[in-house]
Design a protein around this motif. Structure first.
Motif, PDB file in Angstrom:
ATOM      1  N   ARG A 255      -8.074   2.363  -1.803  1.00  0.00           N
ATOM      2  CA  ARG A 255      -6.617   2.488  -1.726  1.00  0.00           C
ATOM      3  C   ARG A 255      -6.046   1.612  -0.624  1.00  0.00           C
ATOM      4  O   ARG A 255      -4.954   1.054  -0.766  1.00  0.00           O
ATOM      5  CB  ARG A 255      -6.227   3.954  -1.490  1.00  0.00           C
ATOM      6  N   VAL A 256      -6.775   1.454   0.487  1.00  0.00           N
ATOM      7  CA  VAL A 256      -6.305   0.589   1.575  1.00  0.00           C
ATOM      8  C   VAL A 256      -6.261  -0.860   1.107  1.00  0.00           C
ATOM      9  O   VAL A 256      -5.300  -1.609   1.383  1.00  0.00           O
ATOM     10  CB  VAL A 256      -7.215   0.753   2.808  1.00  0.00           C
TER      11      VAL A 256
ATOM     12  N   GLU B 278      -5.912  -1.970  -1.950  1.00  0.00           N
ATOM     13  CA  GLU B 278      -4.816  -2.124  -2.892  1.00  0.00           C
ATOM     14  C   GLU B 278      -3.469  -2.160  -2.181  1.00  0.00           C
ATOM     15  O   GLU B 278      -2.580  -2.956  -2.536  1.00  0.00           O
ATOM     16  CB  GLU B 278      -4.850  -0.973  -3.901  1.00  0.00           C
ATOM     17  N   ALA B 279      -3.288  -1.309  -1.166  1.00  0.00           N
ATOM     18  CA  ALA B 279      -2.018  -1.288  -0.438  1.00  0.00           C
ATOM     19  C   ALA B 279      -1.796  -2.592   0.316  1.00  0.00           C
ATOM     20  O   ALA B 279      -0.687  -3.151   0.320  1.00  0.00           O
ATOM     21  CB  ALA B 279      -1.996  -0.107   0.531  1.00  0.00           C
ATOM     22  N   GLU B 280      -2.821  -3.143   0.957  1.00  0.00           N
ATOM     23  CA  GLU B 280      -2.680  -4.404   1.684  1.00  0.00           C
ATOM     24  C   GLU B 280      -2.442  -5.566   0.718  1.00  0.00           C
ATOM     25  O   GLU B 280      -1.694  -6.504   1.035  1.00  0.00           O
ATOM     26  CB  GLU B 280      -3.921  -4.648   2.526  1.00  0.00           C
TER      27      GLU B 280
ATOM     28  N   GLU C 185      -0.847  -5.349  -2.135  1.00  0.00           N
ATOM     29  CA  GLU C 185       0.546  -5.225  -2.536  1.00  0.00           C
ATOM     30  C   GLU C 185       1.471  -5.817  -1.488  1.00  0.00           C
ATOM     31  O   GLU C 185       2.468  -6.467  -1.818  1.00  0.00           O
ATOM     32  CB  GLU C 185       0.890  -3.757  -2.773  1.00  0.00           C
TER      33      GLU C 185
ATOM     34  N   LEU D 295       5.976  -0.799   2.091  1.00  0.00           N
ATOM     35  CA  LEU D 295       4.616  -1.096   1.652  1.00  0.00           C
ATOM     36  C   LEU D 295       3.666  -1.192   2.838  1.00  0.00           C
ATOM     37  O   LEU D 295       2.518  -0.735   2.785  1.00  0.00           O
ATOM     38  CB  LEU D 295       4.603  -2.391   0.842  1.00  0.00           C
ATOM     39  N   GLU D 296       4.143  -1.809   3.928  1.00  0.00           N
ATOM     40  CA  GLU D 296       3.297  -1.943   5.120  1.00  0.00           C
ATOM     41  C   GLU D 296       3.004  -0.579   5.752  1.00  0.00           C
ATOM     42  O   GLU D 296       1.898  -0.330   6.225  1.00  0.00           O
ATOM     43  CB  GLU D 296       3.987  -2.867   6.131  1.00  0.00           C
TER      44      GLU D 296
ATOM     45  N   GLU E 175       2.869   2.300   4.175  1.00  0.00           N
ATOM     46  CA  GLU E 175       1.891   2.959   3.318  1.00  0.00           C
ATOM     47  C   GLU E 175       0.495   2.412   3.572  1.00  0.00           C
ATOM     48  O   GLU E 175      -0.488   3.163   3.678  1.00  0.00           O
ATOM     49  CB  GLU E 175       2.289   2.776   1.851  1.00  0.00           C
ATOM     50  N   ALA E 176       0.400   1.111   3.671  1.00  0.00           N
ATOM     51  CA  ALA E 176      -0.901   0.496   3.939  1.00  0.00           C
ATOM     52  C   ALA E 176      -1.429   0.911   5.310  1.00  0.00           C
ATOM     53  O   ALA E 176      -2.626   1.199   5.482  1.00  0.00           O
ATOM     54  CB  ALA E 176      -0.793  -1.024   3.843  1.00  0.00           C
TER      55      ALA E 176
ATOM     56  N   GLN F   4      -2.649   4.584   5.169  1.00  0.00           N
ATOM     57  CA  GLN F   4      -3.954   4.642   4.505  1.00  0.00           C
ATOM     58  C   GLN F   4      -5.051   4.107   5.416  1.00  0.00           C
ATOM     59  O   GLN F   4      -6.149   4.669   5.487  1.00  0.00           O
ATOM     60  CB  GLN F   4      -3.901   3.833   3.196  1.00  0.00           C
TER      61      GLN F   4
END
Length: 689
Positions: free
Chosen positions: A215-216, A218-220, A222, A383-384, A386-387, A390
């Motif tokens: 998940r990390v 994927e978040a980075e 994005e 987005l940042e 969230e990343a 995570q």
């Protein structure tokens, strides 16, 4: 018939008589006390000694700050509250720990943990009769556990985090070994629970870390994709390039506007000076021109030469005219140069205005670009965040996982408790204490015997006397000399036995006093009245005060029983002297078997006895025999009726008794005759008249 009585109703405790009973019964008191004391001493001396030892545990955090990745978080972790401490007490006394300690110490092989080994004879009889369960039928583990719990005591010291493990045994070594073993077993249980929790945590963290790592990523990804798509270029100070350019352009516009304003102001000032012909020396734009500065220097030189030559030459001298002509040309050149400076200033102002207009146009475009960048920056920051969240969670899980794995591999899982007082084998038993038990038995038995003796004396009435009474002898009875009178019932007149029974059964009379001046032959009247009233449903007692027992003997078939003289002589209690009539429902207190002289010495208790009987029975019939009228005073009370039992109304003794009663204050004496009366047959009794 009745009259008012002067007998007081209050009674006092005769302390001299009360405590004299201790002296009369000192042998019994001493004997019982000695027997109880000897029995207690033999029991304490022969009893098996029991020893007690205790281990004290302090509940506290044993974790070192050097073995934790985050010591500050552990420092903030609260210790157990009072409910938690109580729960730990229950854990220590749990069946699992007790079974483990019992197995480790082999308690099943000891006799004190086997109830079937030392059963008493009484217990064996109960087991044989099926009233108790045979201990041999109980499983050995259950027997040991039951005996273990009886000898064990685990409790929390009030308002502290200290837990006490206390154990008693006939073996001092075992008394100390069991609490220490329980403490170690408790620590082992705590460590096992922590190990299991640590294992569960690592098993749960492994897949969580793998999932969170994905998940990390994927978040980075994005964040990077969105930044590339939105063209959010980052400039200095980690800000968007469009925003940075907008700030720089705004600063440049401000600077250009300031330069334009300054150029326009300088040009206007210089123009005004040239048009007015004023001196240009005060204008900074003119003075700052290098050519004008050189012309001014030349002007100063020419003026100096003219001044020097004017001393030796005339004003129209060609040399002076030439110098003045040059001086005038210099002034024209200066003004011409000033107009050039003015033209430059005007040109600079126009250039600044054009630059300003260009900057304004560019600024409007950048504002639109910056607004779009701000909106995109908000989404990018979300987005940042969230990343980052995570990533932070992943790092926290990784830290905990590494710590859990390290602790599991290193087997470092300290219990949150420690023993600060280890049990040691006791030297002296806590039970039995021979001397204290013996002393306690002696004191207790002595006090109980004293209380029992005093209570018997009080309940028997021997220690009671009328309040404030003084006594003097009249005939063979001692009578209280007291003032006052008690109201009597209305006179009944001359009645037969039947009428007297009906009147007494229906009225409120509590005491019926019978005088029989003709001797034992006339006492049948009181007996017949007592029996008939009793058979009508009233609770009736006949008190025989005759010297021969003429009233009570027929009611008891001639048997001699303890009676009023025994009660007065303190040889019997009420339960010993009250008997049932063989021929009716009435009760009888006979004359008794005690020494009459000894009984008469306690005659002051007779009013107390009468009050007690009157409170227990509906009617008390007193047969006084041929007593004197004055002797009736001590027998009177509330609602008392005096009756004269006669056979021959003309008998001189009857006439004399009637006159004596009238002189003593008893008016309208009721005469009752038993002649011609046939007793009523009652089921269960036979008539005896």
């Amino acid at each position: 018939m009745s009259r008012e009585s002067n007998q007081a109703n209050d009674i006092d405790v005769d302390l001299r008589q009360l405590f004299a009973s201790l002296a009369r019964h000192w042998r019994r008191i001493a004997l019982v006390t000695a027997l109880v004391t000897i029995a207690a001493f033999l029991f304490a001396w022969s009893a098996t000694p029991h020893y007690r030892a205790e281990t004290r545990i302090l509940i506290e955090t044993r974790e070192s700050p050097f073995t934790r990745a985050n010591p500050a978080a552990d420092a903030d972790r609260p210790l157990l509250d009072q409910e938690g401490i109580t729960s730990q007490v229950q854990v220590i006394a749990s069946s699992d720990i007790l079974k483990k300690v019992a197995a480790d110490l082999n308690l099943a092989s000891r006799r004190e943990f086997n109830p079937s080994a030392d059963m008493s004879l009484v217990k064996r009889l109960f087991v044989g009769a099926g009233l108790l369960r045979d201990p041999a039928e109980v499983p050995a583990e259950e027997r040991v556990l039951s005996a273990f719990r009886e000898k064990l005591k685990v409790y929390n010291v009030e308002r502290s985090r200290v837990i006490v493990i206390e154990f008693s045994s006939v073996d001092p070594q075992l008394a100390a070994a069991v609490p220490n073993a329980l403490a170690q077993a408790y620590f082992a249980v705590q460590q096992s629970a922590k190990l299991q929790s640590n294992t569960d945590a690592t098993e749960w963290l492994q897949p969580e870390i793998a999932n969170l790592s994905q998940r990390v990523k994927e978040a980075e990804a994005e964040v990077a994709d969105y930044r590339a798509q939105s063209d959010l270029l980052i400039g200095q100070n980690n800000s968007v390039l469009a925003t940075q350019q907008l700030s720089e352009l705004s600063s440049e516009l401000s600077r250009v506007r300031a330069n334009r304003s300054a150029a326009e102001a300088n040009a206007q000032s210089l123009r005004n000076g040239i048009q007015s012909g004023a001196s240009l020396d005060s204008m900074p734009e003119v003075l700052s021109s290098p050519l004008i500065q050189r012309l001014r220097e030349r002007e100063v030189e020419l003026k100096a030469q003219i001044a020097d030559l004017s001393v030796s030459l005339l004003g129209n001298h060609p040399r002076l005219r030439a110098l003045n002509s040059q001086l005038n040309d210099l002034e024209g050149q200066i003004r011409a140069e000033a107009r050039k400076v003015l033209t430059g200033l005007e040109t600079e102002a126009r250039t600044a205005a054009a630059r300003e207009a260009s900057l304004i146009s560019d600024l409007e475009q950048l504002k639109q670009v910056s607004a779009r960048a701000d909106d995109e920056q908000v989404e990018l920051r979300a987005l940042e965040r969230e990343a980052a969240a995570q990533r932070q969670l992943l790092e926290s899980y990784l830290t905990r996982y590494r710590e859990a794995v390290s602790r599991g591999e290193g087997n470092y899982l300290p219990a949150d408790a420690r023993v600060f007082s280890t049990a040691v084998p006791p030297v002296e038993p806590y039970f039995p204490k021979v001397l204290p038990i013996t002393i306690a038995a002696f004191v207790t038995s002595l006090l109980l015997m004293i209380l029992i003796t005093l209570a018997q004396e009080l309940f028997s009435g021997r220690a009671m006397r009328p309040a404030g009474s003084h006594f003097y002898a009249v005939d063979d009875l001692a009578m209280p000399a007291q003032g006052g009178a008690v109201p009597a019932l209305a006179p009944l007149g001359d009645l037969s036995i039947g009428h007297a029974v009906a009147a007494l059964a229906a009225g409120n009379t509590k005491r019926a006093l019978f005088l029989s001046p003709e001797g034992d032959e006339s006492v049948a009247a009181s007996v017949l009245v007592a029996r008939e009233v009793a058979d009508s449903g009233k609770r009736v007692l006949l008190l025989d005060l005759t010297t021969t027992g003429a009233a009570s003997k027929p009611m008891l078939d001639g048997q001699e029983r303890k009676g009023i003289t025994n009660l007065l002589a303190a040889e019997a209690q009420f339960t010993d002297v009250i008997h049932a009539d063989f021929y009716s429902e009435a009760h009888i207190i006979p004359a008794g078997t005690a020494d009459p002289e000894r009984a008469m010495r306690a005659a002051e208790r007779l009013p107390i006895i009468m009050r007690s009987l009157a409170s227990a029975y509906d009617l008390v019939v007193v047969e006084c025999g041929p007593a004197e009228a004055a002797s009736l005073e001590r027998l009177e009370g509330d609602t008392t009726t005096v009756m004269l039992a006669v056979i021959d109304p003309e008998d001189p003794s009857v006439v004399e008794a009637a006159n004596a009663l009238e002189e003593a204050g008893y008016k309208d004496v009721v005469k009752v005759s038993p002649i011609g009366y046939r007793p009523t047959d009652v089921a269960g009794h036979r008539s005896a008249a």
